[in-house]
Design a protein around this motif. Sequence first.
Motif, mmCIF file in Angstrom:
data_model
loop_
_atom_site.group_PDB
_atom_site.id
_atom_site.type_symbol
_atom_site.label_atom_id
_atom_site.label_comp_id
_atom_site.label_asym_id
_atom_site.label_seq_id
_atom_site.Cartn_x
_atom_site.Cartn_y
_atom_site.Cartn_z
ATOM 1 N N HIS A 171 35.818 48.845 54.352
ATOM 2 C CA HIS A 171 34.464 48.752 53.803
ATOM 3 C C HIS A 171 33.435 48.830 54.910
ATOM 4 O O HIS A 171 33.698 48.453 56.048
ATOM 5 N N LYS A 172 32.277 49.383 54.558
ATOM 6 C CA LYS A 172 31.170 49.416 55.517
ATOM 7 C C LYS A 172 29.863 49.448 54.765
ATOM 8 O O LYS A 172 29.817 49.775 53.580
ATOM 9 N N SER A 173 28.816 49.108 55.483
ATOM 10 C CA SER A 173 27.482 49.165 54.914
ATOM 11 C C SER A 173 27.126 50.636 54.682
ATOM 12 O O SER A 173 27.426 51.489 55.502
ATOM 13 N N LYS A 174 26.479 50.917 53.546
ATOM 14 C CA LYS A 174 26.225 52.310 53.203
ATOM 15 C C LYS A 174 25.243 52.968 54.167
ATOM 16 O O LYS A 174 25.385 54.145 54.494
ATOM 17 N N TYR A 175 24.245 52.220 54.591
ATOM 18 C CA TYR A 175 23.165 52.870 55.347
ATOM 19 C C TYR A 175 23.314 52.760 56.852
ATOM 20 O O TYR A 175 22.608 53.412 57.589
ATOM 21 N N LEU A 176 24.235 51.936 57.303
ATOM 22 C CA LEU A 176 24.440 51.828 58.739
ATOM 23 C C LEU A 176 25.567 52.782 59.128
ATOM 24 O O LEU A 176 26.482 53.022 58.349
ATOM 25 N N ASP A 177 25.458 53.316 60.344
ATOM 26 C CA ASP A 177 26.496 54.231 60.802
ATOM 27 C C ASP A 177 27.675 53.452 61.382
ATOM 28 O O ASP A 177 28.137 53.715 62.475
ATOM 29 N N ASP A 178 28.115 52.495 60.608
ATOM 30 C CA ASP A 178 29.195 51.613 61.044
ATOM 31 C C ASP A 178 30.545 52.295 60.997
ATOM 32 O O ASP A 178 30.733 53.253 60.268
ATOM 33 N N LEU A 179 31.477 51.726 61.729
ATOM 34 C CA LEU A 179 32.886 52.034 61.493
ATOM 35 C C LEU A 179 33.315 51.185 60.300
ATOM 36 O O LEU A 179 32.701 50.166 60.009
ATOM 37 N N TYR A 180 34.396 51.609 59.679
ATOM 38 C CA TYR A 180 34.916 50.802 58.583
ATOM 39 C C TYR A 180 35.498 49.502 59.121
ATOM 40 O O TYR A 180 36.210 49.498 60.118
ATOM 41 N N LYS A 181 35.211 48.421 58.445
ATOM 42 C CA LYS A 181 35.927 47.168 58.703
ATOM 43 C C LYS A 181 37.155 47.196 57.811
ATOM 44 O O LYS A 181 37.109 47.757 56.720
ATOM 45 N N GLU A 182 38.228 46.574 58.278
ATOM 46 C CA GLU A 182 39.483 46.649 57.523
ATOM 47 C C GLU A 182 39.987 45.271 57.122
ATOM 48 O O GLU A 182 39.921 44.329 57.893
ATOM 49 N N ILE A 183 40.499 45.221 55.894
ATOM 50 C CA ILE A 183 41.222 44.029 55.446
ATOM 51 C C ILE A 183 42.660 44.479 55.280
ATOM 52 O O ILE A 183 42.970 45.324 54.436
ATOM 53 N N ASP A 184 43.533 43.924 56.115
ATOM 54 C CA ASP A 184 44.915 44.392 56.234
ATOM 55 C C ASP A 184 45.850 43.566 55.348
ATOM 56 O O ASP A 184 45.532 42.438 55.006
ATOM 57 N N GLY A 185 46.980 44.142 54.998
ATOM 58 C CA GLY A 185 48.055 43.363 54.365
ATOM 59 C C GLY A 185 47.752 42.878 52.968
ATOM 60 O O GLY A 185 48.209 41.817 52.563
ATOM 61 N N VAL A 186 46.983 43.657 52.201
ATOM 62 C CA VAL A 186 46.673 43.260 50.829
ATOM 63 C C VAL A 186 47.873 43.624 49.940
ATOM 64 O O VAL A 186 48.243 44.790 49.827
ATOM 65 N N ALA A 187 48.487 42.618 49.341
ATOM 66 C CA ALA A 187 49.758 42.844 48.627
ATOM 67 C C ALA A 187 49.558 43.243 47.168
ATOM 68 O O ALA A 187 50.487 43.727 46.531
ATOM 69 N N THR A 188 48.355 43.037 46.631
ATOM 70 C CA THR A 188 48.127 43.322 45.214
ATOM 71 C C THR A 188 47.155 44.493 45.068
ATOM 72 O O THR A 188 46.607 44.975 46.058
ATOM 73 N N THR A 189 46.933 44.917 43.830
ATOM 74 C CA THR A 189 45.994 46.018 43.599
ATOM 75 C C THR A 189 44.654 45.476 43.095
ATOM 76 O O THR A 189 43.941 46.140 42.360
ATOM 77 N N ARG A 190 44.366 44.229 43.488
ATOM 78 C CA ARG A 190 43.080 43.623 43.159
ATOM 79 C C ARG A 190 42.704 42.758 44.346
ATOM 80 O O ARG A 190 43.552 42.048 44.884
ATOM 81 N N TYR A 191 41.443 42.841 44.747
ATOM 82 C CA TYR A 191 41.045 42.039 45.904
ATOM 83 C C TYR A 191 39.551 41.782 45.861
ATOM 84 O O TYR A 191 38.772 42.647 45.454
ATOM 85 N N SER A 192 39.170 40.597 46.282
ATOM 86 C CA SER A 192 37.769 40.229 46.337
ATOM 87 C C SER A 192 37.337 40.240 47.797
ATOM 88 O O SER A 192 37.808 39.439 48.592
ATOM 89 N N VAL A 193 36.463 41.195 48.139
ATOM 90 C CA VAL A 193 35.976 41.310 49.512
ATOM 91 C C VAL A 193 34.781 40.380 49.663
ATOM 92 O O VAL A 193 33.765 40.550 48.980
#
Length: 341
Positions: A171-193
């Motif tokens: 995920h990243k901020s839409k308007y900033l030229d950020d790199l993506y931040k990563e949330i690793d090791g998500v075991a399910t197909t649902r997640y709350s960021v």
Amino acid sequence: MFSTAFEHLKHGLLTLCVSLVFLLSLFRFCSASTPLHPSELREVRRVPPRFSIPPTDNEIMPGGSVNITCVAVGSPMPYVKWMLGAEDLTPEDDMPIGRNVLELTDVRQSANYTCVAMSTLGVIEAVAQITVKALPKAPGTPVVTERTATSITLTWDSGNPEPVSYYIIQHKSKYLDDLYKEIDGVATTRYSVGGLSPYSDYEFRVVAVNNIGRGPPSEIIEAKTAEQAPSTAPRQVRGHMMSATTAVIQWDEPEEPNGQIMGYRVYYTMDSSQHVNLWEKQIVRGSNFVTIQGLIPNKTYYIKVLAYTSVGDGPLSPELQIIAKTGGGFAFIFFSKCVSV
Ligand SMILES: *[C@@H]1O[C@H](CO)[C@@H](O)[C@H](O)[C@H]1NC(C)=O
Ligand SMILES: *[C@@H]1O[C@H](CO)[C@@H](O)[C@H](O)[C@H]1NC(C)=O
Ligand SMILES: *[C@@H]1O[C@H](CO)[C@@H](O)[C@H](O)[C@H]1NC(C)=O
């Protein structure tokens, strides 16, 4: 006494032995009297083919090798061959009997190999599924199922028939030229960021990972976090007198509005010891200034401003003090004093 008993036992045993020998010889005589003809012998031993070692399914790495063993028995012993679809992999004129090992090397594609065992009594088949492991496919585009001011809940379709080890959410901020931040090791197909900023636009995508590595990312979904009350006060609150009884108060938007500002509330009083709820107030929509009339000349007034969104009020600005006084018809800006609230 004892010896008599012993004699009896000895006699009994002897009788038993004699009877056994008699029975055995009788049995022998009986079997010998009904010999089997060679043709009948063959008849009894005719067994259609069956797999004693059926081929097994295998999962291999790309470019890997595997030997698939197929063993069939029967009487007569069956020929055993391998096929890929309709194609014969074993030469017709060199077909092994009973056992055939298919040697596969540098395997790049999954395929189903069929072991065929055949004799005059029948043809049987068994399939070995050879699966070449590959990087996972891209998951389905994530869907936003819940939003708060600081979190976005996503669900997505695996997009992979084979099980994956886990997912990575980027995920990243839409308007900033950020790199993506990563949330690793998500075991399910649902997640709350979590940990997001209120009323901000973000881009999300999901990557599936298996023991070969990372697959390609899903399509991007954009989502905005929900509004919150402003977390900072209006900035640079300032005022000047239009006349001895009329002041104009101005300010700038808060630094963290956390949503769309619906309006401002301007509080003023001559008695700053009162709770702010008891001060005079004016509601301002659609502008960043207000005119306050009917002030008492030469009196000191205390002024505070807050911004609010649809969700609630932000904090009050530091106190501004003005004295209702004009000189020579010009507007005066009096002093403003910063007081923490
Ligand atoms: C398959 O069998 C051949 C011949 O016996 C042997 O050289 C090879 O190492 C085997 N391959 C595997 C993957 O077991
Ligand atoms: C092999 O057979 C299985 C079961 O019928 C099927 O699901 C699979 O797609 C086949 N694999 C290939 C590579 O044809
Ligand atoms: C306000 O104070 C000034 C002097 O500072 C005085 O001249 C003026 O008369 C006062 N006005 C009123 C309405 O009291």
